[in-house]
Design a protein around this motif. Structure first.
Motif, mmCIF file in Angstrom:
data_model
loop_
_atom_site.group_PDB
_atom_site.id
_atom_site.type_symbol
_atom_site.label_atom_id
_atom_site.label_comp_id
_atom_site.label_asym_id
_atom_site.label_seq_id
_atom_site.Cartn_x
_atom_site.Cartn_y
_atom_site.Cartn_z
ATOM 1 N N UNK A 79 65.658 78.845 36.686
ATOM 2 C CA UNK A 79 66.527 77.667 36.587
ATOM 3 C C UNK A 79 67.979 78.045 36.869
ATOM 4 N N UNK A 80 68.641 77.208 37.659
ATOM 5 C CA UNK A 80 70.011 77.486 38.097
ATOM 6 C C UNK A 80 70.874 76.258 37.844
ATOM 7 N N UNK A 81 71.920 76.422 37.053
ATOM 8 C CA UNK A 81 72.916 75.369 36.872
ATOM 9 C C UNK A 81 73.974 75.517 37.956
ATOM 10 N N UNK A 82 74.185 74.467 38.730
ATOM 11 C CA UNK A 82 75.161 74.493 39.817
ATOM 12 C C UNK A 82 76.284 73.541 39.440
ATOM 13 N N UNK A 83 77.452 74.106 39.076
ATOM 14 C CA UNK A 83 78.570 73.256 38.667
ATOM 15 C C UNK A 83 79.462 72.993 39.863
ATOM 16 N N UNK A 84 79.379 71.775 40.394
ATOM 17 C CA UNK A 84 80.090 71.400 41.618
ATOM 18 C C UNK A 84 81.210 70.442 41.249
ATOM 19 N N UNK A 85 82.418 70.941 41.220
ATOM 20 C CA UNK A 85 83.573 70.116 40.840
ATOM 21 C C UNK A 85 84.149 69.456 42.092
ATOM 22 N N UNK A 86 84.182 68.120 42.089
ATOM 23 C CA UNK A 86 84.691 67.370 43.234
ATOM 24 C C UNK A 86 85.885 66.490 42.904
ATOM 25 N N UNK A 123 90.317 77.450 43.365
ATOM 26 C CA UNK A 123 89.086 77.977 42.778
ATOM 27 C C UNK A 123 88.365 76.930 41.922
ATOM 28 N N UNK A 124 89.092 75.939 41.497
ATOM 29 C CA UNK A 124 88.506 74.853 40.708
ATOM 30 C C UNK A 124 87.702 73.904 41.595
ATOM 31 N N UNK A 125 88.094 73.819 42.871
ATOM 32 C CA UNK A 125 87.447 72.900 43.800
ATOM 33 C C UNK A 125 87.006 73.616 45.078
ATOM 34 N N UNK A 126 86.151 74.632 44.979
ATOM 35 C CA UNK A 126 85.693 75.289 46.208
ATOM 36 C C UNK A 126 84.860 74.323 47.046
ATOM 37 N N UNK A 127 84.845 74.509 48.358
ATOM 38 C CA UNK A 127 84.102 73.586 49.225
ATOM 39 C C UNK A 127 82.592 73.776 49.108
ATOM 40 N N UNK A 128 81.854 72.859 49.694
ATOM 41 C CA UNK A 128 80.396 72.957 49.688
ATOM 42 C C UNK A 128 79.921 74.287 50.263
ATOM 43 N N UNK A 129 80.664 74.820 51.241
ATOM 44 C CA UNK A 129 80.249 76.062 51.877
ATOM 45 C C UNK A 129 80.114 77.193 50.861
ATOM 46 N N UNK A 130 80.999 77.222 49.865
ATOM 47 C CA UNK A 130 80.919 78.242 48.808
ATOM 48 C C UNK A 130 79.593 78.141 48.067
ATOM 49 N N UNK A 131 79.202 76.938 47.683
ATOM 50 C CA UNK A 131 77.964 76.771 46.923
ATOM 51 C C UNK A 131 76.737 77.111 47.769
ATOM 52 N N UNK A 201 70.469 80.943 35.238
ATOM 53 C CA UNK A 201 71.583 81.375 36.091
ATOM 54 C C UNK A 201 72.615 80.259 36.187
ATOM 55 N N UNK A 202 73.820 80.653 36.518
ATOM 56 C CA UNK A 202 74.914 79.691 36.671
ATOM 57 C C UNK A 202 75.724 80.050 37.911
ATOM 58 N N UNK A 203 75.868 79.093 38.798
ATOM 59 C CA UNK A 203 76.806 79.202 39.918
ATOM 60 C C UNK A 203 77.874 78.158 39.646
ATOM 61 N N UNK A 204 79.105 78.605 39.447
ATOM 62 C CA UNK A 204 80.126 77.673 38.981
ATOM 63 C C UNK A 204 81.395 77.744 39.815
ATOM 64 N N UNK A 205 82.250 76.782 39.552
ATOM 65 C CA UNK A 205 83.605 76.796 40.097
ATOM 66 C C UNK A 205 84.506 77.506 39.089
ATOM 67 N N UNK A 206 85.821 77.446 39.334
ATOM 68 C CA UNK A 206 86.771 78.028 38.391
ATOM 69 C C UNK A 206 87.229 77.025 37.349
#
Length: 256
Positions: A79-86, A123-131, A201-206
């Motif tokens: 399981x992966x939490x993907x925190x996508x700040x937009x 770093x708080x708002x990385x683009x989709x490419x980062x994710x 797992x966690x993939x996050x922004x800043x």
């Protein structure tokens, strides 16, 4: 914040000890990216996260007072939490192209704009490419094991994010999930916060929101942006941190 404001009236016969037991203390937490990176290094190198007593105290103090609707996570996938700040309509619009080939650049020059949120807090708002890149990286780290990725976002249309990522990745062993309706920046905040902490797992922004969820989580792998730069209209995250738990090898062995 009026939701956190707590008024208490102190009578002359109320002891100081009793006041401390019943009062709600509000602490405003915020740290810069540089401060947080130092904190992450301190917690990692000094093995603070391995201090079971400290972590138990932290998770006890930062816990919901009442039951929350938590996700039913699968057991047959990592399981992966993907925190996508937009920004979600709360912050200023973003300026960067969201999906691009990092090795090619458009011909137009980038002009410095001080208003977009990803210029102020890159770093708080990385683009989709980062994710997309970090999902690929995690997929390689777990040797292609099946991934269940839940998108936690302030964007009102998480389904669009899931479709973009699935289209770019084209990996059959990755399943995306998200809140199907009613998603916005000021809804489901506590549910998302405590759900993020429950994933492998966690993939996050800043974002401080995801950083604090990381502290109370039991993640085996955390991926986060450390440095980024602008080039001709594109925000490129060129330095990424990867934190792994002390027992990550045993965790990965179970999936190989």
């Amino acid at each position: 914040d009026p939701l956190l404001t707590h008024q208490i009236q102190i009578r002359s016969d109320t002891s100081l000890e009793k006041i401390h037991q019943t009062a709600l203390y509000v602490t405003h937490f915020f740290c810069t990216d540089a401060t947080w990176e130092s904190w992450e290094e301190i917690m990692t190198w000094h093995n603070v996260l391995a201090d079971q007593e400290f972590m138990h105290t932290l998770k006890t103090c930062i816990a919901p007072c009442n039951p929350l609707p938590l996700l039913d996570l699968p057991t047959d996938k990592i399981t992966v939490a993907l925190h996508v700040r937009k920004g979600g309509g709360y912050d200023a619009p973003l300026a960067s192209e969201q999906i691009f080939d990092k090795n090619t650049y458009p011909q137009r020059r980038n002009t410095r704009i001080d208003e977009p949120a990803d210029v102020i807090w890159p770093l708080k708002f990385p683009p989709d490419q980062y994710y997309i890149d970090q999902i690929k990286h995690l997929h390689e780290m777990v040797s292609g094991a099946p991934l269940y990725i839940y998108i936690f976002t302030d964007d009102p249309n998480p389904a669009d994010i899931a479709r973009r990522y699935a289209r770019e990745l084209q990996i059959d062993t990755i399943t995306f999930d998200y809140r199907p309706a009613g998603n916005k920046h000021n809804a489901n905040v506590l549910e998302d916060f405590f759900n993020i902490a429950r994933f492998d797992c966690l993939i996050r922004s800043g974002s401080n929101f995801a950083q604090m969820a990381q502290l109370i989580g039991d993640h085996k792998i955390v991926i986060y942006p450390k440095n980024a730069h602008w080039k001709r209209g594109r925000l490129i995250v060129h330095d990424v941190g990867v934190w792994t738990a002390s027992d990550v090898s045993l965790f990965l062995k179970a999936w190989l």
